[in-house]
Motif scaffolding. Structure first.
Motif, PDB file in Angstrom:
ATOM      1  N   UNK A   1       0.855  -1.184   0.000  1.00  0.00           N
ATOM      2  CA  UNK A   1       0.000   0.000   0.000  1.00  0.00           C
ATOM      3  C   UNK A   1       0.892   1.236   0.000  1.00  0.00           C
ATOM      4  N   UNK A   2       0.789   2.014  -1.073  1.00  0.00           N
ATOM      5  CA  UNK A   2       1.460   3.312  -1.148  1.00  0.00           C
ATOM      6  C   UNK A   2       0.452   4.332  -0.621  1.00  0.00           C
ATOM      7  N   UNK A   3       0.602   4.682   0.653  1.00  0.00           N
ATOM      8  CA  UNK A   3      -0.404   5.500   1.331  1.00  0.00           C
ATOM      9  C   UNK A   3      -0.436   6.940   0.839  1.00  0.00           C
ATOM     10  N   UNK A   4       0.670   7.388   0.297  1.00  0.00           N
ATOM     11  CA  UNK A   4       0.780   8.775  -0.174  1.00  0.00           C
ATOM     12  C   UNK A   4       1.278   8.744  -1.609  1.00  0.00           C
ATOM     13  N   UNK A   5       0.400   8.421  -2.523  1.00  0.00           N
ATOM     14  CA  UNK A   5       0.771   8.139  -3.902  1.00  0.00           C
ATOM     15  C   UNK A   5       1.518   9.286  -4.568  1.00  0.00           C
ATOM     16  N   UNK A   6       1.073  10.528  -4.336  1.00  0.00           N
ATOM     17  CA  UNK A   6       1.708  11.663  -5.005  1.00  0.00           C
ATOM     18  C   UNK A   6       1.629  11.491  -6.514  1.00  0.00           C
TER      19      UNK A   6
ATOM     20  N   UNK B   1      -2.559   2.283  -4.419  1.00  0.00           N
ATOM     21  CA  UNK B   1      -2.119   3.667  -4.238  1.00  0.00           C
ATOM     22  C   UNK B   1      -3.245   4.556  -3.745  1.00  0.00           C
ATOM     23  N   UNK B   2      -2.979   5.315  -2.690  1.00  0.00           N
ATOM     24  CA  UNK B   2      -3.981   6.186  -2.087  1.00  0.00           C
ATOM     25  C   UNK B   2      -3.503   7.631  -2.113  1.00  0.00           C
ATOM     26  N   UNK B   3      -4.413   8.547  -2.397  1.00  0.00           N
ATOM     27  CA  UNK B   3      -4.103   9.969  -2.240  1.00  0.00           C
ATOM     28  C   UNK B   3      -5.387  10.737  -2.001  1.00  0.00           C
ATOM     29  N   UNK B   4      -5.374  11.559  -0.958  1.00  0.00           N
ATOM     30  CA  UNK B   4      -6.559  12.331  -0.600  1.00  0.00           C
ATOM     31  C   UNK B   4      -6.783  13.486  -1.561  1.00  0.00           C
ATOM     32  N   UNK B   5      -5.735  13.865  -2.284  1.00  0.00           N
ATOM     33  CA  UNK B   5      -5.804  14.996  -3.207  1.00  0.00           C
ATOM     34  C   UNK B   5      -6.215  14.489  -4.591  1.00  0.00           C
TER      35      UNK B   5
ATOM     36  N   UNK C   1      -5.759   2.448  -7.809  1.00  0.00           N
ATOM     37  CA  UNK C   1      -5.673   3.800  -7.251  1.00  0.00           C
ATOM     38  C   UNK C   1      -7.007   4.227  -6.640  1.00  0.00           C
ATOM     39  N   UNK C   2      -6.903   4.922  -5.485  1.00  0.00           N
ATOM     40  CA  UNK C   2      -8.094   5.346  -4.761  1.00  0.00           C
ATOM     41  C   UNK C   2      -7.913   6.757  -4.215  1.00  0.00           C
ATOM     42  N   UNK C   3      -8.956   7.579  -4.385  1.00  0.00           N
ATOM     43  CA  UNK C   3      -8.945   8.958  -3.887  1.00  0.00           C
ATOM     44  C   UNK C   3      -9.509   8.990  -2.464  1.00  0.00           C
ATOM     45  N   UNK C   4      -8.661   8.600  -1.510  1.00  0.00           N
ATOM     46  CA  UNK C   4      -9.043   8.597  -0.096  1.00  0.00           C
ATOM     47  C   UNK C   4      -7.849   9.010   0.752  1.00  0.00           C
ATOM     48  N   UNK C   5      -8.116   9.441   1.963  1.00  0.00           N
ATOM     49  CA  UNK C   5      -7.054   9.671   2.937  1.00  0.00           C
ATOM     50  C   UNK C   5      -6.432   8.345   3.316  1.00  0.00           C
ATOM     51  N   UNK C   6      -5.128   8.345   3.553  1.00  0.00           N
ATOM     52  CA  UNK C   6      -4.501   7.077   3.944  1.00  0.00           C
ATOM     53  C   UNK C   6      -5.005   6.586   5.300  1.00  0.00           C
TER      54      UNK C   6
END
Length: 300
Positions: free
Chosen positions: A32-37, A57-61, A81-86
């Motif tokens: 899990x890449x919690x901060x995909x960037x 891959x997760x990124x809140x942005x 890839x998912x648009x969520x907070x880690x």
């Protein structure tokens, strides 16, 4: 995909070699890449495992996620890839029917896109509305904190999250005096007015750095999210699985160190007695790496 903002930079992932050295335990693992960037670490994981691994891959942005999606489009491998907070990684894993994984990677701090894309309000270098939200659906912006917090509340945020030990009260007083403050440059001027000239000139980094950092942390509740995430992570690691965290300032590093210590000998074995720092060569090639520190732990 067309980015919604002007952006001509490219983020360069920090300590990639060191991160993979500690993170990867299986070529066919799930990570899990919690901060995909912009996807640099995820791409490196896929390449290092010969495309046999799965990366979530997760990124809140949402804007940064869209940028990563474009850059990873042609990569061979299983990337989700998912648009969520880690902080909500467990919700994502549950939706995928995954109980445990082989590794978590967190590369903390603000991204190049957030700093350089026009209109995000993270940087003191360009004049734009004060925003600083990583999650664009977050109702609280930096402008709200600057204009609605009491002088005492502002001083506390700047002192604790900006490590502004001597001048936090003066900066808070200057901000309150100049309200309403709507833009980054208006905030910079309020900070400038609060600091003696000799103090501004002797600082190695821009004199507004600490206050901007403090507001960013407060807007995004960054330390709280880090603590709560690291509390949950061991329960989702396979035995021998790893958690690797890259931090960029002392508050983040201290939060990670304490979180690991609380789990030491119970759920985690600490792999880095002292934080690993980037090589001199990397710092020369990528100055952003100069303050990076890496800590890693393994599931017992």
């Amino acid at each position: 995909m067309t980015l919604p903002r002007e952006y001509h930079e490219s983020h360069r992932s920090v300590m990639v070699h060191e991160a993979l050295q500690y993170l990867l335990t299986r070529d066919d693992g799930v990570y899990v890449d919690c901060t995909l960037g912009e996807g640099g670490h995820t791409k490196a994981i896929i390449e290092a495992t010969s495309a046999r691994s799965t990366v979530i891959g997760l990124d809140v942005d949402a804007e940064v996620l869209a940028l990563a999606e474009r850059k990873l489009r042609d990569i061979q491998g299983n990337v989700r890839l998912f648009n969520v907070s880690y902080l909500d990684f467990d919700v994502v894993l549950g939706s995928l029917g995954i109980n445990r994984v082989d590794g978590f990677l967190l590369d903390l701090g603000v991204s190049t896109y957030q700093l350089k894309a026009r209109g995000r309000g993270f940087s003191y270098e360009v004049d734009e509305p004060l925003d600083m939200r990583m999650n664009l659906s977050n109702p609280v912006k930096a402008v709200d904190i600057v204009n609605k917090y009491s002088e005492r509340e502002l001083a506390k945020v700047i002192f604790e999250y900006g490590d502004e030990k001597r001048f936090s009260r003066r900066i808070a007083r200057s901000i309150v005096k100049r309200r309403p403050i709507q833009t980054t440059f208006e905030l910079v001027e309020a900070i400038r007015a609060a600091l003696p000239p000799e103090e501004r000139h002797k600082r190695k980094r821009h004199f507004a750095t600490r206050t901007f950092q403090a507001l960013r942390i407060e807007v995004n509740k960054e330390l709280e999210v880090i603590r709560n995430t690291l509390e949950k992570i061991p329960g989702y690691l396979n035995p021998g699985g790893r958690v690797v965290v890259i931090t960029f300032h002392s508050l983040e590093d201290r939060t990670v160190k304490h979180a690991f210590r609380e789990k030491k000998g119970i759920e985690l074995k600490i792999l880095t007695k002292k934080p690993v720092v980037p090589s001199e060569e990397e710092v020369r090639e990528n100055p952003r790496a100069r303050s990076a520190k890496l800590r890693a732990a393994e599931r017992i």
